[in-house]
Design an enzyme around this catalytic site. Structure first.
Site, PDB file in Angstrom:
ATOM      1  N   ASP A 183       0.836  -1.195   0.000  1.00 41.73           N
ATOM      2  CA  ASP A 183       0.000   0.000   0.000  1.00 41.73           C
ATOM      3  C   ASP A 183       0.878   1.254   0.000  1.00 41.73           C
ATOM      4  O   ASP A 183       1.891   1.315   0.714  1.00 41.73           O
ATOM      5  CB  ASP A 183      -0.878  -0.013   1.263  1.00 41.73           C
ATOM      6  N   GLU A 236       1.593  -0.569  -4.918  1.00 42.73           N
ATOM      7  CA  GLU A 236       0.576   0.413  -5.316  1.00 42.73           C
ATOM      8  C   GLU A 236       1.252   1.744  -5.625  1.00 42.73           C
ATOM      9  O   GLU A 236       1.609   2.495  -4.717  1.00 42.73           O
ATOM     10  CB  GLU A 236      -0.475   0.608  -4.220  1.00 42.73           C
TER      11      GLU A 236
END
Ligand code: QV4
Ligand code: CA
Length: 482
Positions: A193, A230
């Site tokens: 993330d 990401e």
């Protein structure tokens, strides 16, 4: 770090957004394993802040309190049980790892495992982290930083979330311990993330310290975890996705943006003839591909007009193209129903997540969409598995929004996104025989519940997709011969 380590013959993962571990375990056994899915991306498994003041939004899970495995999805024992049961039926688990930051919300301070923190003091005793573990002096990323200032994108806070300093040994050790704990429990890899907000040089050190995948869970010896980072890069930013491809795979956000545009007729399908790097996409091996994700399906994260389950017909078209085409490593989104873009998953008054119900036609209830249980979608997962490494050949188009292509000798697909019917004698590249379309129906013994296609000795067949048909595509493959 770019091999998902799927079980043989599997190609596609699904993000079971906000599902509980017990429900994922049974979903692996009753649906994902038998239907040939390769893996599941799960919601973050580590303890997060409980945010009742916003009625338990989905995004509370992106506010870590500790690395204890306890959330609304379940506890550590349930987690371990899920991973074991999924691996047993050939379905891998990928963890959404939030290692850029801790919480960013000041009003509440109790986590899903009961841990507390002192937000204003950068104090997270359950890890433990203290002020020296965060970037200092503290600052918050402005929208202009994304264009001008890679330093601030990495070292300032993403919307006020306390920003960890991955250059410190203690932070690295805590993160590596967390990820290795998950690897030992049998996971196959990680979504990193907010990777854009961490220095690639720090991430490389963290990845290199990870254990090999656990051979007791069926992984080959020496297998490295699959890592997909990401990084939203639609161009024009100070941080580029190319800084991250040397260390792992990257989420390719241009993929869903361009296909969403094309299947909404903002672009003709015929231009997809050279889909892939000529469109500015990453090298295929580097790309984790998807149409929508949990952010952009609700207007968070990347910009643009993205197709979701709410526009079912063009959405299924875009998903079918993703799965039929050889490019990338595809990921499906599996959603809960929402109108309010902040709302969390279906829950009872105490905040417990309500499990999906399974209807007799295999679809879901209780507020869950379960796109991965839509026939047009799960049938295309099988199509991709059957197509394997077969090359793409025999592209055909009508100069507009009718296209078709083969996966040589394995499968054939046609799309009609024009407002008139498609009726053509086309090359399917398949052996002579009778095949069932897996979009309008399926094979049922020697019969088809939907369209039936007869392929001649020359490989050609009459292909018809009416502009008013329920779906815009037709797909056959060597596994759908009747
Ligand atoms: C608010 C204010 C801030 C203020 C802050 C201070 O908006 O201006 O500084 O308070 O108190 C939530 C709220 C947000 C709030 C923040 C801190 O929505 O308003 O800030 O919490 O309390 C998800 C959501 C975010 C959410 C976050 C944490 O999308 O809205 O923020 O979870 O709960 C960029 C990044 C990319 C990122 C994307 C959303 O490059 O990495 O934005 N995507 C990932 C995840 C995403 C997640 C995060 C990153 C953070 O996919 O789901 O954000 O982990 O593009
Ligand atoms: Ca950072």
């Amino acid at each position: 770090y770019k091999n998902p380590h799927y079980a043989p013959g599997r190609t596609t993962m699904v993000h079971l957004f906000e599902w509980k571990w017990d429900d994922i375990a049974v979903e692996c056994e009753r649906w994902l394993g038998p239907r040939g899915f390769g893996g599941v991306q799960i919601s973050p498994p580590n303890e997060n802040l409980i945010i009742w003041s916003r009625n338990r939004p989905w995004w509370e899970r992106y506010q870590p309190m500790s690395y204890r495995l306890i959330t609304r999805s379940g506890n550590e024992q349930q987690f371990a049980n899920m991973v074991r049961r999924c691996n047993n039926v050939g379905v891998r688990i990928y963890v959404d790892a939030i290692i850029n930051h801790m919480t960013g919300h000041a009003e509440e301070n109790v986590g899903t495992g009961g841990s507390t923190a002192n937000f204003g003091e950068w104090h997270y005793p359950a890890v433990p982290y203290g002020r020296n573990d965060f970037n200092w002096p503290h600052c918050v990323i402005d929208s202009s930083d994304y264009v001008n200032d890679a330093h601030r994108v990495r070292n300032c806070e993403l919307s006020g979330l306390k920003d960890l300093n991955q250059a410190t040994e203690h932070v690295r050790r805590m993160i590596v311990n967390y990820m290795n704990h998950l690897i030992n429990l049998g996971v196959a890899g990680f979504r990193i993330d907010a990777a854009k907000h961490m220095w690639p040089s720090d991430l490389r050190i963290i990845y290199n310290r990870l254990n090999n995948l656990n051979t007791a869970h069926g992984f080959p010896s020496g297998a490295r975890p699959y890592i997909y980072q990401e990084v939203i890069d639609l161009g024009g930013e100070a941080v580029s996705r190319n800084e991250y491809t040397p260390i792992g795979a990257v989420t390719e956000f241009k993929f869903g943006l361009e296909l969403s545009g094309a299947f909404q007729r903002n672009n003709q399908l015929r231009w997809l003839v050279n889909w892939g790097t000529p469109w500015g996409l990453l090298a295929s091996n580097d790309a984790l591909t998807f149409i929508d994700n949990h952010d952009n399906q609700r207007g968070h994260g990347a910009g643009g007009n993205i197709l979701t389950y709410k526009q079912a017909r063009p959405y299924k078209g875009a998903i079918a193209f993703m799965l039929a085409h050889a490019y990338g490593f595809p990921q499906l989104m599996s959603s809960f129903v929402f109108d309010d873009t902040e709302a969390g998953p279906p829950m009872d008054r105490s905040g417990n997540i309500i499990s999906p119900a399974i209807n007799s036609d295999n679809t879901c209830g209780n507020g869950w969409v379960c796109e991965h249980r839509w026939r047009q979608i799960y049938s295309m997962v099988v199509f991709r598995n059957v197509a394997g490494n077969a090359p793409m050949t025999n592209w055909w188009d009508n100069g507009s929004n009718q296209i078709a292509f083969c996966r040589q000798g394995r499968g054939f697909i046609a799309f009609n996104n024009d407002s008139w019917n498609l009726n053509q004698n086309l090359q399917t590249c398949l052996p002579a025989g009778t095949y069932c379309d897996v979009i309008s129906g399926q094979r049922n013994g020697n019969n088809c519940t939907g369209k039936r296609i007869t392929v001649g000795n020359d490989g050609r067949a009459i292909i018809s997709v009416g502009s008013n048909d329920y779906d815009m595509m037709l797909a056959i493959h060597v596994g759908s011969e009747s």
